[in-house]
Design a protein around this motif. Structure first.
Motif, PDB file in Angstrom:
ATOM      1  N   GLY A  14       0.648  -1.168  -0.114  1.00 30.92           N
ATOM      2  CA  GLY A  14       0.048  -0.147   0.054  1.00 30.92           C
ATOM      3  C   GLY A  14       0.757   1.173  -0.153  1.00 30.92           C
ATOM      4  O   GLY A  14       0.454   2.101  -0.925  1.00 30.92           O
ATOM      5  N   LEU A  15       1.937   1.334   0.720  1.00 30.90           N
ATOM      6  CA  LEU A  15       2.551   2.580   0.975  1.00 30.90           C
ATOM      7  C   LEU A  15       3.434   2.755  -0.451  1.00 30.90           C
ATOM      8  O   LEU A  15       3.762   3.944  -0.752  1.00 30.90           O
ATOM      9  CB  LEU A  15       3.179   2.641   2.314  1.00 30.90           C
ATOM     10  CG  LEU A  15       2.611   3.078   3.541  1.00 30.90           C
ATOM     11  CD1 LEU A  15       3.560   2.593   4.801  1.00 30.90           C
ATOM     12  CD2 LEU A  15       2.022   4.386   3.406  1.00 30.90           C
ATOM     13  N   LYS A  28       5.068  14.549  -2.500  1.00 27.95           N
ATOM     14  CA  LYS A  28       5.922  14.001  -1.545  1.00 27.95           C
ATOM     15  C   LYS A  28       5.018  13.526  -0.339  1.00 27.95           C
ATOM     16  O   LYS A  28       4.157  13.772  -0.078  1.00 27.95           O
ATOM     17  CB  LYS A  28       6.689  15.131  -0.811  1.00 27.95           C
ATOM     18  CG  LYS A  28       7.871  15.753  -1.755  1.00 27.95           C
ATOM     19  CD  LYS A  28       8.341  16.781  -1.081  1.00 27.95           C
ATOM     20  CE  LYS A  28       9.562  17.604  -2.059  1.00 27.95           C
ATOM     21  NZ  LYS A  28      10.414  18.540  -1.351  1.00 27.95           N
ATOM     22  N   ILE A  29       5.700  12.211   0.050  1.00 30.52           N
ATOM     23  CA  ILE A  29       4.913  11.493   1.151  1.00 30.52           C
ATOM     24  C   ILE A  29       6.126  11.264   2.185  1.00 30.52           C
ATOM     25  O   ILE A  29       7.248  10.932   2.047  1.00 30.52           O
ATOM     26  CB  ILE A  29       4.252  10.306   0.750  1.00 30.52           C
ATOM     27  CG1 ILE A  29       3.507   9.516   1.693  1.00 30.52           C
ATOM     28  CG2 ILE A  29       5.327   9.164  -0.026  1.00 30.52           C
ATOM     29  CD1 ILE A  29       2.564   8.363   1.184  1.00 30.52           C
ATOM     30  N   TRP A  30       5.705  11.196   3.555  1.00 30.21           N
ATOM     31  CA  TRP A  30       6.667  11.165   4.793  1.00 30.21           C
ATOM     32  C   TRP A  30       5.756  10.508   5.811  1.00 30.21           C
ATOM     33  O   TRP A  30       4.602  10.746   6.016  1.00 30.21           O
ATOM     34  CB  TRP A  30       7.445  12.220   5.050  1.00 30.21           C
ATOM     35  CG  TRP A  30       6.691  13.378   5.639  1.00 30.21           C
ATOM     36  CD1 TRP A  30       6.447  13.796   6.901  1.00 30.21           C
ATOM     37  CD2 TRP A  30       6.123  14.517   4.732  1.00 30.21           C
ATOM     38  NE1 TRP A  30       5.720  14.942   6.958  1.00 30.21           N
ATOM     39  CE2 TRP A  30       5.440  15.402   5.769  1.00 30.21           C
ATOM     40  CE3 TRP A  30       5.996  14.722   3.450  1.00 30.21           C
ATOM     41  CZ2 TRP A  30       4.883  16.630   5.347  1.00 30.21           C
ATOM     42  CZ3 TRP A  30       5.168  15.901   2.886  1.00 30.21           C
ATOM     43  CH2 TRP A  30       4.796  16.793   3.893  1.00 30.21           C
ATOM     44  N   ASP A  43       1.766   8.607  11.726  1.00 27.06           N
ATOM     45  CA  ASP A  43       0.748   9.378  10.580  1.00 27.06           C
ATOM     46  C   ASP A  43       1.514   9.223   9.429  1.00 27.06           C
ATOM     47  O   ASP A  43       2.958   9.369   9.171  1.00 27.06           O
ATOM     48  CB  ASP A  43       0.663  10.541  11.028  1.00 27.06           C
ATOM     49  CG  ASP A  43      -0.358  10.750  12.370  1.00 27.06           C
ATOM     50  OD1 ASP A  43      -1.309   9.822  12.642  1.00 27.06           O
ATOM     51  OD2 ASP A  43      -0.145  11.580  13.047  1.00 27.06           O
ATOM     52  N   PHE A  44       0.876   9.252   8.122  1.00 33.70           N
ATOM     53  CA  PHE A  44       1.414   9.286   6.608  1.00 33.70           C
ATOM     54  C   PHE A  44       1.139  10.490   6.124  1.00 33.70           C
ATOM     55  O   PHE A  44      -0.189  10.548   6.227  1.00 33.70           O
ATOM     56  CB  PHE A  44       1.340   7.999   6.018  1.00 33.70           C
ATOM     57  CG  PHE A  44       2.128   6.727   6.570  1.00 33.70           C
ATOM     58  CD1 PHE A  44       3.425   6.605   6.304  1.00 33.70           C
ATOM     59  CD2 PHE A  44       1.591   6.058   7.623  1.00 33.70           C
ATOM     60  CE1 PHE A  44       4.222   5.503   6.761  1.00 33.70           C
ATOM     61  CE2 PHE A  44       2.215   4.941   8.199  1.00 33.70           C
ATOM     62  CZ  PHE A  44       3.303   4.828   7.998  1.00 33.70           C
ATOM     63  N   ILE A  45       1.795  11.595   5.803  1.00 33.61           N
ATOM     64  CA  ILE A  45       1.597  12.770   5.444  1.00 33.61           C
ATOM     65  C   ILE A  45       1.883  12.996   3.934  1.00 33.61           C
ATOM     66  O   ILE A  45       3.004  12.567   3.559  1.00 33.61           O
ATOM     67  CB  ILE A  45       2.084  13.813   6.187  1.00 33.61           C
ATOM     68  CG1 ILE A  45       1.722  13.503   7.742  1.00 33.61           C
ATOM     69  CG2 ILE A  45       1.662  15.241   5.839  1.00 33.61           C
ATOM     70  CD1 ILE A  45       2.314  14.433   8.527  1.00 33.61           C
ATOM     71  N   PHE A  46       0.999  13.485   3.136  1.00 39.77           N
ATOM     72  CA  PHE A  46       1.627  13.756   1.546  1.00 39.77           C
ATOM     73  C   PHE A  46       1.092  15.089   1.505  1.00 39.77           C
ATOM     74  O   PHE A  46       0.088  15.641   1.742  1.00 39.77           O
ATOM     75  CB  PHE A  46       1.077  12.799   0.817  1.00 39.77           C
ATOM     76  CG  PHE A  46      -0.502  12.677   0.506  1.00 39.77           C
ATOM     77  CD1 PHE A  46      -0.742  13.252  -0.564  1.00 39.77           C
ATOM     78  CD2 PHE A  46      -1.512  11.914   1.198  1.00 39.77           C
ATOM     79  CE1 PHE A  46      -2.131  13.315  -0.833  1.00 39.77           C
ATOM     80  CE2 PHE A  46      -2.698  11.991   1.152  1.00 39.77           C
ATOM     81  CZ  PHE A  46      -3.131  12.873   0.173  1.00 39.77           C
TER      82      PHE A  46
END
Length: 52
Positions: A14-15, A28-30, A43-46
């Motif tokens: 998924g990620l 961007k994703i982090w 938490d996954f932020i984009f």
């Protein structure tokens, strides 16, 4: 996301898929993780750029 029961297993893609899609659109994703031992998840932020 862990599914409806603990016996459900995923492929873990998924990620990786989300990262490819977001980066293909110039974003961007982090991940942001809480302090160890807090019991909270990450938490996954984009971000995605606005169309100009």
């Amino acid at each position: 996301y862990r599914g409806l029961s603990s016996s459900e297993r995923g492929a873990g893609l998924g990620l990786s898929i989300a990262k490819r899609i977001i980066e293909a659109h110039g974003g961007k994703i982090w991940a942001v993780s809480p302090s160890p031992g807090s019991g909270a998840g990450s938490d996954f932020i984009f971000t995605l750029p606005k169309n100009s």
